[in-house]
Design a protein around this motif. Structure first.
Motif, PDB file in Angstrom:
ATOM      1  N   ALA A 101      -6.488  74.664   3.093  1.00  0.00           N
ATOM      2  CA  ALA A 101      -7.095  73.675   3.988  1.00  0.00           C
ATOM      3  C   ALA A 101      -8.498  73.314   3.528  1.00  0.00           C
ATOM      4  O   ALA A 101      -8.905  72.141   3.593  1.00  0.00           O
ATOM      5  N   GLN A 149      -9.302  60.318   6.892  1.00  0.00           N
ATOM      6  CA  GLN A 149      -8.625  61.422   6.216  1.00  0.00           C
ATOM      7  C   GLN A 149      -9.553  62.636   6.076  1.00  0.00           C
ATOM      8  O   GLN A 149      -9.126  63.787   6.202  1.00  0.00           O
ATOM      9  N   GLN A 152      -9.704  64.322   9.432  1.00  0.00           N
ATOM     10  CA  GLN A 152      -8.475  65.055   9.680  1.00  0.00           C
ATOM     11  C   GLN A 152      -8.462  66.375   8.901  1.00  0.00           C
ATOM     12  O   GLN A 152      -8.088  67.429   9.424  1.00  0.00           O
ATOM     13  N   ALA A 153      -8.856  66.301   7.622  1.00  0.00           N
ATOM     14  CA  ALA A 153      -8.891  67.515   6.807  1.00  0.00           C
ATOM     15  C   ALA A 153      -9.910  68.512   7.347  1.00  0.00           C
ATOM     16  O   ALA A 153      -9.700  69.736   7.294  1.00  0.00           O
ATOM     17  N   ALA A 155     -10.705  68.917  10.547  1.00  0.00           N
ATOM     18  CA  ALA A 155     -10.105  69.567  11.711  1.00  0.00           C
ATOM     19  C   ALA A 155      -9.049  70.586  11.294  1.00  0.00           C
ATOM     20  O   ALA A 155      -8.957  71.685  11.868  1.00  0.00           O
ATOM     21  N   GLN A 156      -8.234  70.244  10.290  1.00  0.00           N
ATOM     22  CA  GLN A 156      -7.211  71.174   9.823  1.00  0.00           C
ATOM     23  C   GLN A 156      -7.832  72.425   9.211  1.00  0.00           C
ATOM     24  O   GLN A 156      -7.329  73.540   9.397  1.00  0.00           O
ATOM     25  N   ALA A 159      -8.942  74.597  12.048  1.00  0.00           N
ATOM     26  CA  ALA A 159      -7.796  75.244  12.687  1.00  0.00           C
ATOM     27  C   ALA A 159      -7.286  76.407  11.838  1.00  0.00           C
ATOM     28  O   ALA A 159      -6.933  77.472  12.368  1.00  0.00           O
ATOM     29  N   GLN A 160      -7.241  76.252  10.541  1.00  0.00           N
ATOM     30  CA  GLN A 160      -6.771  77.325   9.674  1.00  0.00           C
ATOM     31  C   GLN A 160      -7.746  78.505   9.674  1.00  0.00           C
ATOM     32  O   GLN A 160      -7.326  79.660   9.585  1.00  0.00           O
ATOM     33  N   GLN A 163      -6.917  80.330  12.701  1.00  0.00           N
ATOM     34  CA  GLN A 163      -5.678  81.084  12.519  1.00  0.00           C
ATOM     35  C   GLN A 163      -5.938  82.377  11.760  1.00  0.00           C
ATOM     36  O   GLN A 163      -5.351  83.418  12.065  1.00  0.00           O
TER      37      GLN A 163
END
Length: 370
Positions: A101, A149, A152-153, A155-156, A159-160, A163
């Motif tokens: 990510a 984009q 979005q990257a 935010a991802q 999130a990772q 996780q």
């Protein structure tokens, strides 16, 4: 004038059929029943229930991501603090996903920066008249898409990272570990309970009450004189308790209602200890006491047979019971003073059935018609 032989045969046959026809059924005999006239009395009762001590809040903890349990840092009965790591998953896959990510985030940022620099040069070319306005608009749209984009990257990647942090199971609050449901090497799904944590704080005693005592418990605990006391096993002095929660539906197996009573922090009381809850509602005035044999169940509710003196017939009357007092049942509502009820043989009676009081002479049978 003589009749034909066939006509005489028909007449004889009809007479025989009339003589052999079914006779009307005799009236059902009056059943003798024992009765009593109800009166209001004052009843005193003390109820005891088996209970156990539980934490007010008990959490079943699980990982928010799937994985293989790598390490268990606590054991059954350990006291933990808020934020303490209790279990840990194998974090290799989570770390790789976080790196991927982050790489996607760097690529999106580079693409955005490149398009932003190109747009600056194309604006200069447009000012000099070397390109059209449509071409400049196309470059502006491309930069806006690259910006989206990149966001979005971003935010991802966040999130990772979260996780990856979820690979460590932390305690939400201080308390005691009351159950361990997974060991190192176990592969668990997200949300599978692996530990149970009893939070520090107030303690409850939990017990079950039969359905016919629920109404009495709700009604009497509104009075200041009524209350609960809890006797802890091995402790002489009882603890005061207050009703905190009373289930609205019965357990489908035991048909009893779950009750929770608050005993405060009670630091000297240990979780899981055996206790006895004593409920003393005091004297109940204006209630009716009837023999246990007078009460029967119909359509899931207790009933009694009420006798009508004028017609000597029976009617089923639903009642609300508040428990037993010796061999008698305390009726809280449903009966009025001076009503006459049946006290024995209730299971063989029916509504509107004609009866007579036990010891009274039966009614004379009607003369048979010739």
């Amino acid at each position: 004038m003589s009749r034909p032989v066939g006509a005489w045969v028909v007449l004889v046959t009809l007479g025989a059929l009339v003589a052999c026809g079914p006779k009307p059924a005799p009236p059902a005999p009056e059943r003798a029943v024992r009765t009593m006239v109800v009166e209001t009395v004052a009843a005193g009762q003390v109820f005891e229930y088996a209970a156990d001590v539980r934490a007010r809040t008990e959490s079943r903890l699980g990982f928010r991501v799937p994985g293989k349990v790598l390490q268990r840092k606590v054991s059954l009965g350990d006291r933990v603090k808020a934020g303490q790591v209790l279990m840990r998953l194998d974090g290799q896959d989570l770390a790789l996903a976080a790196e991927a990510a982050n790489a996607a985030l760097r690529a999106a940022r580079s693409n955005r920066d490149q398009l932003a620099a190109d747009l600056k040069r194309f604006r200069e070319l447009k000012a000099q008249g070397f390109i059209s306005g449509a071409e400049l608009e196309r470059r502006e749209v491309a930069l806006a898409a690259a910006q989206a984009q990149w966001e979005q990257a971003q935010a991802q990647a966040k999130a990772q990272r979260n996780q990856a942090d979820y690979g460590d199971l932390e305690a939400d609050a201080a308390g005691l570990i009351t159950s361990v449901d997974a060991e190192p090497g176990t592969v668990v799904a997200a949300g599978t309970p692996v530990l149970r944590l009893a939070h520090d704080g107030p303690r409850d005693v939990v017990f079950q009450v039969p359905e016919h005592q629920v109404a009495l418990l709700r009604r009497q605990l509104k009075n200041e004189s009524a209350g609960l006391q809890v006797r802890i096993w091995g402790r002489e002095e009882p603890l005061p308790a207050t009703l905190r929660e009373l289930a609205e539906s019965a357990d489908p197996v035991t048909r009893t209602f779950l009750v929770k009573a608050d005993i405060g922090r009670a630091d000297e009381v240990k979780l899981g200890q055996t206790a006895t809850v004593v409920f003393n509602p005091g004297k109940l005035s204006g209630v009716v006491k009837v023999p246990m044999s007078a009460v029967f169940e119909s359509q899931g509710r207790p009933h009694v047979w009420v006798l009508s003196p004028s017609t000597m017939t029976l009617k089923a009357q639903a009642v609300e019971v508040g428990g037993a007092d010796g061999n008698e049942v305390v009726v809280l509502s449903g009966l009025s003073p001076k009503q006459e009820i049946v006290t024995a043989g209730t299971h063989v009676l029916a509504a509107n059935q004609k009866v007579r009081r036990f010891g009274a002479a039966p009614a004379a049978a009607p003369a048979a018609s010739r």
